[in-house]
Design a protein around this motif. Structure first.
Motif, PDB file in Angstrom:
ATOM      1  N   ARG A 399     108.096  55.735  11.553  1.00 26.43           N
ATOM      2  CA  ARG A 399     108.958  54.736  11.244  1.00 26.43           C
ATOM      3  C   ARG A 399     108.423  53.507  10.927  1.00 26.43           C
ATOM      4  N   GLU A 401     105.472  52.703  10.160  1.00 28.61           N
ATOM      5  CA  GLU A 401     104.524  52.636   9.097  1.00 28.61           C
ATOM      6  C   GLU A 401     105.405  52.626   7.816  1.00 28.61           C
ATOM      7  N   ALA A 402     106.302  53.288   7.983  1.00 30.57           N
ATOM      8  CA  ALA A 402     107.197  53.423   6.565  1.00 30.57           C
ATOM      9  C   ALA A 402     107.700  52.074   6.132  1.00 30.57           C
ATOM     10  N   LEU A 403     108.314  51.498   7.279  1.00 28.09           N
ATOM     11  CA  LEU A 403     108.941  49.964   6.990  1.00 28.09           C
ATOM     12  C   LEU A 403     107.765  48.959   6.716  1.00 28.09           C
ATOM     13  N   GLN A 405     105.150  49.399   4.936  1.00 28.73           N
ATOM     14  CA  GLN A 405     104.949  49.552   3.327  1.00 28.73           C
ATOM     15  C   GLN A 405     105.927  49.195   2.441  1.00 28.73           C
ATOM     16  N   ASN A 406     107.038  48.589   3.123  1.00 30.87           N
ATOM     17  CA  ASN A 406     108.253  48.180   2.018  1.00 30.87           C
ATOM     18  C   ASN A 406     108.454  46.630   2.425  1.00 30.87           C
ATOM     19  N   CYS A 407     107.545  46.191   3.336  1.00 29.09           N
ATOM     20  CA  CYS A 407     107.674  44.627   3.725  1.00 29.09           C
ATOM     21  C   CYS A 407     107.305  43.847   2.331  1.00 29.09           C
ATOM     22  N   ALA A 408     108.115  43.039   2.359  1.00 29.68           N
ATOM     23  CA  ALA A 408     107.920  41.988   0.921  1.00 29.68           C
ATOM     24  C   ALA A 408     107.221  40.676   1.299  1.00 29.68           C
ATOM     25  N   GLN A 412     107.477  39.456   7.321  1.00 32.08           N
ATOM     26  CA  GLN A 412     108.306  40.470   7.671  1.00 32.08           C
ATOM     27  C   GLN A 412     107.435  41.404   8.549  1.00 32.08           C
TER      28      GLN A 412
END
Length: 464
Positions: A399, A401-403, A405-408, A412
């Motif tokens: 979880r 790792e997935a988050l 990858q989506n950090c702007a 974050q």
């Protein structure tokens, strides 16, 4: 006239207690006594002579006190110019402490605690002190303010990262499937804080419509202030239903209910279990421990309330199915000397300004296990395991790792890594490059997780 022994005794007593007056002046002195403060009718009852045989003469009265004798001698001596004198013995009077009208610096809660101790003429238990300090309806620590988060007094796991609530949601959904996916299920949280854990759980499980549609949410919270915070966190709204209204969370559409204390819904309705003497719980706890374990400690901390609540939960799971997940810091054995107070993220003395700091102690997971097993033969207890093991087995590593990858932003990503370490790490974070006083401290091994489930449902994840 003959007098009875009672009359003689009363006369002697009056001679001793009655104040003497010596009258003087230019002539011969006279010896006078004030009328005794006893009514004539009462005296006549003692001085009435018997009609049958006369009583023996009364014994001579005891000698008067020195002060009284001096007064009599002066009166009978006839010395000219002697003055009036009244002698009163005050040695037996009670002298109360001087009363101060200065305003007290004690808080209302301290005054309340003192009044309880004074009323009982003795000390109160640590458990009673903690209950008053934390949940007193007027001045309790949790009652009138939000104490969580960086701006509060301490941070809990749900406030550290959204991943904690999401992983707890995974556990709840797995248990719901083991229960046979019932169309209606009660989701109960004890001490929900801001409602952060539940909000993250509902968001994370929002795609599993059948699960969220089955939920009936119950929050056990005694603080009116925190109830309002939870209402907003769960995005609740009040919907009219006929002549009544119900509260619904817009995060999943589930109804939400609040309860001031843990209650047990049986066939006879809602009721509370009455507490038992703490000494019985202490005796029971010592009976669960080995002699070797008892020899290592000088004193034992026992939480009767936790044992009572565990029994209620196990009883409910036994009759209705389902399970309970318990996560907190503690030990799988006897707890000793763990009571602490925290204010603004720092430890303070437990008696320092009661009501301004949180009071907490380690959870005795062994006590919870034994309490649950004694309450019912139809339940099974699993764990404890460390929070790091629990969250890791449920997939927190994937979880995060997935988050990431989506950090702007880098901020974050840093927040996610820091939160992850605090949940599963042990000690100081090795990757930290910021100020030393802000180094993330891992709670992964300090916090433990335990599950209580109905035996019919098998072993819950991830305790296989």
């Amino acid at each position: 006239m003959f007098r009875s022994p009672a009359a003689a005794a009363a006369s002697a007593l009056l001679r001793r207690l009655g104040p003497r007056v010596s009258g003087g002046g230019g002539g011969a002195s006279t010896h006078r006594r004030f009328a005794p403060p006893v009514s004539t009718s009462i005296l006549s009852r003692y001085s009435s002579a018997p009609t049958s045989s006369p009583s023996p003469p009364p014994p001579p009265p005891p000698p008067p006190s020195d002060a009284a004798a001096d007064g009599d001698n002066r009166a009978e001596s006839g010395e000219p110019g002697s003055s009036l004198s009244i002698t009163i013995d005050r040695s037996g009077l009670y002298n109360p402490p001087e009363h101060s009208h200065e305003p007290s610096s004690d808080s209302e809660l301290v005054k309340h605690l003192k009044s309880i101790i004074k009323f009982r003429s003795g000390p109160i238990s640590v458990a009673e002190y903690m209950e008053e300090v934390l949940t007193n309806p007027q001045s309790g620590f949790y009652i009138n303010r939000d104490v969580f988060g960086t701006s509060g007094d301490f941070i809990t796991s749900p406030e550290v990262s959204q991943m904690f609530g999401e992983m707890t949601g995974v556990w709840a959904m797995c248990l719901w499937e083991q229960m046979g996916q019932p169309e209606k299920v009660n989701l109960i949280e004890l001490g929900p804080g801001r409602g952060t854990l539940l909000a993250d759980l509902l968001r994370g499980s929002s795609k599993f419509v059948n699960f969220t549609k089955a939920l009936n949410i119950n929050l056990v919270e005694c603080s009116p202030t925190l109830q309002k915070v939870q209402y907003n966190t769960l995005k609740c709204e009040d919907e009219p239903i006929g002549d009544k209204t119900r509260t619904v969370s817009k995060l999943c559409g589930a109804p939400v209910h609040w309860h001031a204390s843990l209650e047990q819904k049986a066939s006879r309705g809602w009721c509370e279990k009455m507490p038992t003497a703490s000494l019985l719980f202490l005796s029971k706890r010592c009976g669960w421990a080995s002699s070797e374990e008892l020899e290592k400690v000088e004193h034992i901390e026992v939480c009767p309330k936790a044992m009572e609540i565990t029994e209620q939960i196990a009883d409910r799971i036994s009759s209705d199915g389902g399970g309970a997940l318990i996560i907190d810091y503690g030990k799988d054995g006897i707890v000793s000397d763990s009571l602490q107070a925290i204010r603004k993220h720092k430890f303070v003395h437990i008696l320092d300004n009661p009501g301004s700091a949180d009071l907490s102690a380690y959870v005795d997971f062994a006590s919870i296990r034994h309490s649950a097993k004694e309450a019912s033969d139809d339940i099974s207890v699993h764990g404890p395991m460390t929070q790091s093991q629990f969250l890791g087995s449920l997939g927190i590593n994937f979880r995060v790792e997935a988050l990431l990858q989506n950090c702007a932003t880098d901020e974050q990503a840093e927040s996610l890594r820091t939160g992850y370490w605090r949940l599963v790490g042990d000690g100081e974070a090795p990757f930290w490059e910021g100020p030393d006083d802000q180094t993330p401290i891992g709670m992964g091994t300090r916090y433990l997780a335990m599950a209580i489930v109905n035996k019919k449902q098998g072993t819950p994840v991830p305790f296989e």
